[in-house]
Enzyme design. Structure first.
Site, PDB file in Angstrom:
ATOM      1  N   LYS A   1      -2.559  -3.396 -17.088  1.00 56.32           N
ATOM      2  CA  LYS A   1      -2.552  -3.950 -15.606  1.00 56.32           C
ATOM      3  C   LYS A   1      -3.178  -3.300 -14.441  1.00 56.32           C
ATOM      4  O   LYS A   1      -3.498  -3.891 -13.730  1.00 56.32           O
ATOM      5  CB  LYS A   1      -0.865  -3.947 -15.438  1.00 56.32           C
ATOM      6  CG  LYS A   1       0.047  -4.877 -16.178  1.00 56.32           C
ATOM      7  CD  LYS A   1       1.512  -4.718 -15.760  1.00 56.32           C
ATOM      8  CE  LYS A   1       2.440  -5.508 -16.486  1.00 56.32           C
ATOM      9  NZ  LYS A   1       3.679  -5.489 -16.186  1.00 56.32           N
TER      10      LYS A   1
ATOM     11  N   ALA B   1       8.685  -0.675 -12.628  1.00 61.09           N
ATOM     12  CA  ALA B   1       9.785  -1.856 -12.582  1.00 61.09           C
ATOM     13  C   ALA B   1      10.384  -1.662 -11.053  1.00 61.09           C
ATOM     14  O   ALA B   1      10.559  -2.531 -10.435  1.00 61.09           O
ATOM     15  CB  ALA B   1      10.604  -2.054 -13.682  1.00 61.09           C
TER      16      ALA B   1
ATOM     17  N   ASP C   1       5.773 -10.059 -10.962  1.00 58.03           N
ATOM     18  CA  ASP C   1       6.879  -9.365 -11.017  1.00 58.03           C
ATOM     19  C   ASP C   1       7.806  -9.285 -10.131  1.00 58.03           C
ATOM     20  O   ASP C   1       9.056  -9.577 -10.133  1.00 58.03           O
ATOM     21  CB  ASP C   1       6.550  -7.835 -11.473  1.00 58.03           C
ATOM     22  CG  ASP C   1       6.051  -7.717 -12.652  1.00 58.03           C
ATOM     23  OD1 ASP C   1       6.108  -8.731 -13.699  1.00 58.03           O
ATOM     24  OD2 ASP C   1       5.413  -6.785 -12.991  1.00 58.03           O
TER      25      ASP C   1
ATOM     26  N   SER D   1       5.736 -13.650 -24.368  1.00 59.90           N
ATOM     27  CA  SER D   1       5.143 -14.753 -23.463  1.00 59.90           C
ATOM     28  C   SER D   1       4.516 -16.043 -24.331  1.00 59.90           C
ATOM     29  O   SER D   1       4.670 -17.099 -23.795  1.00 59.90           O
ATOM     30  CB  SER D   1       4.021 -14.125 -22.713  1.00 59.90           C
ATOM     31  OG  SER D   1       4.427 -13.282 -21.749  1.00 59.90           O
TER      32      SER D   1
ATOM     33  N   GLY E   1      16.453   4.220 -11.248  1.00 57.28           N
ATOM     34  CA  GLY E   1      15.322   4.323 -11.796  1.00 57.28           C
ATOM     35  C   GLY E   1      13.902   4.230 -10.676  1.00 57.28           C
ATOM     36  O   GLY E   1      14.164   3.630  -9.601  1.00 57.28           O
TER      37      GLY E   1
ATOM     38  N   GLY F   1      18.787  -9.497 -17.313  1.00 56.06           N
ATOM     39  CA  GLY F   1      17.266  -9.398 -16.745  1.00 56.06           C
ATOM     40  C   GLY F   1      16.359 -10.516 -17.340  1.00 56.06           C
ATOM     41  O   GLY F   1      15.352 -10.654 -17.055  1.00 56.06           O
TER      42      GLY F   1
ATOM     43  N   ARG G   1      10.122  11.453  -8.371  1.00 53.77           N
ATOM     44  CA  ARG G   1       9.543  10.187  -8.422  1.00 53.77           C
ATOM     45  C   ARG G   1      10.245   9.095  -7.449  1.00 53.77           C
ATOM     46  O   ARG G   1       9.798   8.328  -6.833  1.00 53.77           O
ATOM     47  CB  ARG G   1       9.900   9.541  -9.946  1.00 53.77           C
ATOM     48  CG  ARG G   1       8.840  10.169 -10.932  1.00 53.77           C
ATOM     49  CD  ARG G   1       9.044   9.487 -12.288  1.00 53.77           C
ATOM     50  NE  ARG G   1       8.218   8.655 -12.274  1.00 53.77           N
ATOM     51  CZ  ARG G   1       8.067   7.550 -13.557  1.00 53.77           C
ATOM     52  NH1 ARG G   1       9.152   7.755 -14.311  1.00 53.77           N
ATOM     53  NH2 ARG G   1       7.318   6.482 -13.687  1.00 53.77           N
TER      54      ARG G   1
ATOM     55  N   TYR H   1      16.926  -6.651 -20.887  1.00 54.83           N
ATOM     56  CA  TYR H   1      17.646  -8.113 -21.455  1.00 54.83           C
ATOM     57  C   TYR H   1      17.771  -8.213 -22.906  1.00 54.83           C
ATOM     58  O   TYR H   1      18.180  -9.067 -23.461  1.00 54.83           O
ATOM     59  CB  TYR H   1      16.723  -9.264 -21.052  1.00 54.83           C
ATOM     60  CG  TYR H   1      15.345  -9.301 -21.338  1.00 54.83           C
ATOM     61  CD1 TYR H   1      14.270  -8.576 -20.531  1.00 54.83           C
ATOM     62  CD2 TYR H   1      15.043  -9.881 -22.688  1.00 54.83           C
ATOM     63  CE1 TYR H   1      13.065  -8.662 -21.085  1.00 54.83           C
ATOM     64  CE2 TYR H   1      13.691  -9.914 -23.023  1.00 54.83           C
ATOM     65  CZ  TYR H   1      12.840  -9.290 -22.272  1.00 54.83           C
ATOM     66  OH  TYR H   1      11.377  -9.290 -22.738  1.00 54.83           O
TER      67      TYR H   1
ATOM     68  N   ARG I   1      16.556  10.077 -12.481  1.00 55.44           N
ATOM     69  CA  ARG I   1      16.663  11.370 -12.945  1.00 55.44           C
ATOM     70  C   ARG I   1      15.669  12.338 -12.641  1.00 55.44           C
ATOM     71  O   ARG I   1      16.120  13.603 -12.230  1.00 55.44           O
ATOM     72  CB  ARG I   1      16.522  11.160 -14.612  1.00 55.44           C
ATOM     73  CG  ARG I   1      16.620  12.239 -15.584  1.00 55.44           C
ATOM     74  CD  ARG I   1      16.286  11.932 -16.710  1.00 55.44           C
ATOM     75  NE  ARG I   1      15.238  11.637 -17.076  1.00 55.44           N
ATOM     76  CZ  ARG I   1      14.415  10.905 -18.318  1.00 55.44           C
ATOM     77  NH1 ARG I   1      15.478  11.174 -19.289  1.00 55.44           N
ATOM     78  NH2 ARG I   1      13.482  10.614 -18.558  1.00 55.44           N
ATOM     79  N   THR I   2      14.420  12.114 -12.436  1.00 56.92           N
ATOM     80  CA  THR I   2      13.459  12.856 -11.952  1.00 56.92           C
ATOM     81  C   THR I   2      13.356  12.662 -10.342  1.00 56.92           C
ATOM     82  O   THR I   2      12.776  11.765 -10.130  1.00 56.92           O
ATOM     83  CB  THR I   2      12.034  12.643 -12.741  1.00 56.92           C
ATOM     84  OG1 THR I   2      12.283  12.523 -13.938  1.00 56.92           O
ATOM     85  CG2 THR I   2      11.064  13.754 -12.379  1.00 56.92           C
TER      86      THR I   2
END
Ligand code: ATR
Length: 278
Positions: A65, A131, A101, A16, A127, A239, A156, A218, A152-153
């Protein structure tokens, strides 16, 4: 001189300062943007004393955050939904917070793939972490009719689908390839493909030729996923733009000028990625 910060713990990796210093120089503004490392226990005191420290505001990154969300006055519906604040500023003596975001994700696609949201009948998102939550919020805002969320999980993915309602459908990771058939957009929000991580090893052959593929990773700029998509002739968006665009609202609030995400800025960050190797 106006001073802004990025606060995290650790913070040395943050790009940043490069972004904001570029914009300060470009606009000829007498200001600064500094990295500040603050341990979690010291964070409330840090934000309580911003004015005494001479700051007008700043960015917040891992692990602060959620705490920033609790400490700031938050009108922003995105931050309220995500329970996370990445941008702080002082209005008088009131500390305000927002989350940029979602805006960063959307603005990157708007700039790099004009008209991308013209048809979002089916989207596949990979995912289900923090994010992903921002990406889902943005896609729903732009009218995505059906979002198939593979993780994967599985639990979630289920939890996020429950949060966002029936347009988001949780999928087992093994069914992600089948879900791509007929999809208009594929978004990777996992860390797979990032330097040092395994590649995202999925076949993209089910995607229509008109599909767009984007990655929030990215480093490297062209992830194995994007390389595979490009080889198939699909449109891709990397990204890096999300990182650059999410920085815009903060700069505008602190310094009063809306900065541009230009090819010169991209080149500067890319050169740094090459130099650092990560
Ligand atoms: P962020 O806030 O950046 O989204 P996160 O909450 O740690 O970070 O989420 C990382 C995402 O990458 C998750 O969806 C994670 O899957 P799990 O929920 O199963 O952990 C995904 N991920 C990380 N490594 C992975 C791997 N080797 N295979 C598949 N998914 C992976």
């Amino acid at each position: 001189m106006k001073r802004a910060f990025v606060v995290g713990y650790p913070i040395s990796h943050s790009r940043s300062p490069l972004i904001h210093s570029f914009w300060l120089a470009e606009a000829g503004i007498d200001g600064s943007y500094e990295r500040v490392a603050v341990e979690p226990a010291a964070f409330p005191e840090f934000v309580r004393t911003l004015e005494q420290q001479g700051f007008v505001g700043g960015n917040v990154t891992v692990p602060h955050k959620e705490e920033a969300f609790r400490l700031a006055l938050v009108d922003d519906p995105v931050a309220r939904d995500l329970h996370a604040v990445n941008t702080l500023w002082l209005e008088g003596d009131v500390l305000k917070g927002a989350n940029t975001d979602v805006m960063g994700f959307l603005a990157n696609l708007d700039q790099e793939a004009k008209g991308w949201d013209g048809r979002l009948d089916r989207v596949v998102v990979l995912g289900a972490g923090g994010a992903s939550r921002a990406v889902l919020y943005g896609l729903l805002q732009r009218g995505a009719a059906e979002i198939l969320l593979a993780n994967r999980t599985f639990e979630r993915a289920q939890a996020l689908a429950h949060h966002f309602g029936p347009r988001v459908k949780p999928l087992a990771w093994e069914t992600a390839e089948a879900a791509m058939v007929g999809a208009d957009l594929l978004v990777n929000t996992t860390s797979l493909g990032m330097k040092g991580q395994p590649p995202l090893d999925l076949s993209l052959s089910g995607l229509p030729r008109t599909a767009l593929v984007t990655d929030i990773v990215y480093v490297p700029l062209e992830t194995p996923l994007l390389a595979k998509a490009r080889a198939l002739g699909l449109r891709t968006v990397d990204g890096l733009g999300m990182l650059l665009h999410q920085a815009v609202p903060g700069f505008e609030r602190w310094f009063g000028v809306k900065p541009l995400v230009s090819s010169q800025l991209r080149a500067l960050i890319l050169a740094d990625i090459e130099k650092q190797g990560t």
